[in-house]
Design a protein around this motif. Structure first.
Motif, PDB file in Angstrom:
ATOM      1  N   ALA A 147      47.641  97.039  32.720  1.00 55.94           N
ATOM      2  CA  ALA A 147      48.603  96.979  33.724  1.00 55.94           C
ATOM      3  C   ALA A 147      49.318  95.523  33.749  1.00 55.94           C
ATOM      4  O   ALA A 147      50.504  95.511  34.199  1.00 55.94           O
ATOM      5  N   GLU A 148      48.847  94.525  32.941  1.00 54.67           N
ATOM      6  CA  GLU A 148      49.584  93.239  32.931  1.00 54.67           C
ATOM      7  C   GLU A 148      50.518  93.151  31.868  1.00 54.67           C
ATOM      8  O   GLU A 148      51.530  92.629  31.878  1.00 54.67           O
ATOM      9  N   ARG A 149      49.908  93.702  30.702  1.00 54.15           N
ATOM     10  CA  ARG A 149      51.077  93.833  29.515  1.00 54.15           C
ATOM     11  C   ARG A 149      51.857  95.058  29.389  1.00 54.15           C
ATOM     12  O   ARG A 149      52.610  95.214  28.263  1.00 54.15           O
ATOM     13  N   PRO A 214      41.668  86.492  20.020  1.00 50.59           N
ATOM     14  CA  PRO A 214      41.148  85.234  19.233  1.00 50.59           C
ATOM     15  C   PRO A 214      39.702  84.953  19.291  1.00 50.59           C
ATOM     16  O   PRO A 214      39.356  84.251  18.387  1.00 50.59           O
ATOM     17  N   VAL A 215      38.910  85.625  20.064  1.00 52.71           N
ATOM     18  CA  VAL A 215      37.521  85.220  19.875  1.00 52.71           C
ATOM     19  C   VAL A 215      36.983  86.205  18.813  1.00 52.71           C
ATOM     20  O   VAL A 215      35.756  86.134  18.336  1.00 52.71           O
ATOM     21  N   GLY A 216      37.610  87.083  18.104  1.00 50.35           N
ATOM     22  CA  GLY A 216      37.168  87.821  16.986  1.00 50.35           C
ATOM     23  C   GLY A 216      36.354  89.090  17.000  1.00 50.35           C
ATOM     24  O   GLY A 216      35.531  89.471  16.313  1.00 50.35           O
ATOM     25  N   GLY A 249      41.414  86.814  25.033  1.00 50.10           N
ATOM     26  CA  GLY A 249      42.268  86.067  24.549  1.00 50.10           C
ATOM     27  C   GLY A 249      43.587  87.021  24.166  1.00 50.10           C
ATOM     28  O   GLY A 249      44.503  86.621  23.433  1.00 50.10           O
ATOM     29  N   SER A 250      43.170  88.059  24.003  1.00 54.53           N
ATOM     30  CA  SER A 250      44.288  89.025  23.440  1.00 54.53           C
ATOM     31  C   SER A 250      45.637  89.217  24.352  1.00 54.53           C
ATOM     32  O   SER A 250      46.726  89.479  23.563  1.00 54.53           O
TER      33      SER A 250
END
Length: 253
Positions: A147-149, A214-216, A249-250
């Motif tokens: 919904a955000e991206r 980012p957190v992998g 963090g994606s």
């Protein structure tokens, strides 16, 4: 009021590897009595039995189609008196759809909105008045990073539009219900390892998806359930109309 004196309703919590079942467990661990609603009655009862057995709370599982007002009314009528008053509602029931917009038809569009938006409306409309009357309530919507991206994960335009609709629903409802002691927030998960996404998390595709986090790692259902339970706490009374991202963090905005 403490959670032990109230019931948390979780919709769409029958799936064994879903966010809903994990949420039912974390809420029960925090002392909430739990009502599990799902199209799959056996799954709903299994979740409820697990929550009651593991955490020592009262729990019940009920068959319910959130898109059908009669089904919702029947489920909640059964719930009335069987468990303490409803203090929290987690609008978790939802469906995804990867169909591209240029290929989507009316039936698919309506199907996605029926569950994600009208379903949330139908049960929230039934439970919110009681919360407002009692002066306490916690409502949480399960939206999505899509919904955000603007999609791009699993869901297409219909899914992203429906999940964005939930965000507007929650924000406006937060304004209306705030004076009555009811908070309304949204959680927007990213890539979570559930039955819905499991097939996509394999091999090169998984490697490519994880490269953008980012957190992998992909998310776990407990990552989302813990946040939902936090938002349902009686102590979390000054947080409303907010959207919480759970995506490793994606999507940072």
């Amino acid at each position: 009021m403490s959670p032990s004196e109230m019931t948390a309703v979780v919709t769409g919590a029958g799936s064994r590897r879903g966010i809903g079942r994990a949420t039912a467990h974390t809420l029960a661990a925090a002392g909430w009595n739990v009502a599990v609603l799902d199209l799959d009655e056996a799954g709903a009862k299994e979740t409820a039995d697990e929550a009651a057995g593991t955490h020592g709370v009262r729990a019940t599982g009920l068959a319910c189609d959130v898109t059908d007002a009669t089904s919702v009314e029947a489920a909640l009528a059964t719930l009335d008196g069987a468990l303490p008053p409803v203090g929290a509602l987690v609008n978790n029931a939802g469906i995804t759809s990867p169909v591209p917009f240029l290929e989507v038809d009316d039936a698919e569009w309506e199907r996605v909105f029926a569950v994600n938006v009208r379903g949330a409306y139908t049960i929230t409309r039934r439970l919110a008045p009681g919360m407002a009357e009692r002066g306490f309530g916690r409502i949480v919507f399960l939206s999505s990073v899509s919904a955000e991206r603007g999609g791009g994960v699993f869901g297409g335009v219909a899914y992203s539009a429906a999940k964005a609709g939930q965000l507007g629903f929650a924000r406006a409802l937060a304004r209306e219900l705030g004076p009555h002691g009811v908070t309304v927030n949204s959680v927007a998960p990213g890539l979570i390892d559930t039955d819905i996404t499991g097939g996509a998390l394999e091999g090169e595709k998984k490697t490519a998806l994880l490269a953008g986090i980012p957190v992998g790692r992909n998310g776990r259902v407990e990552d989302v359930a813990d946040l939902i339970t936090y938002l349902c706490r009686p102590e979390t009374g000054y947080v409303t109309g907010a959207t919480y991202d759970v995506n490793g963090g994606s999507h940072i905005h």
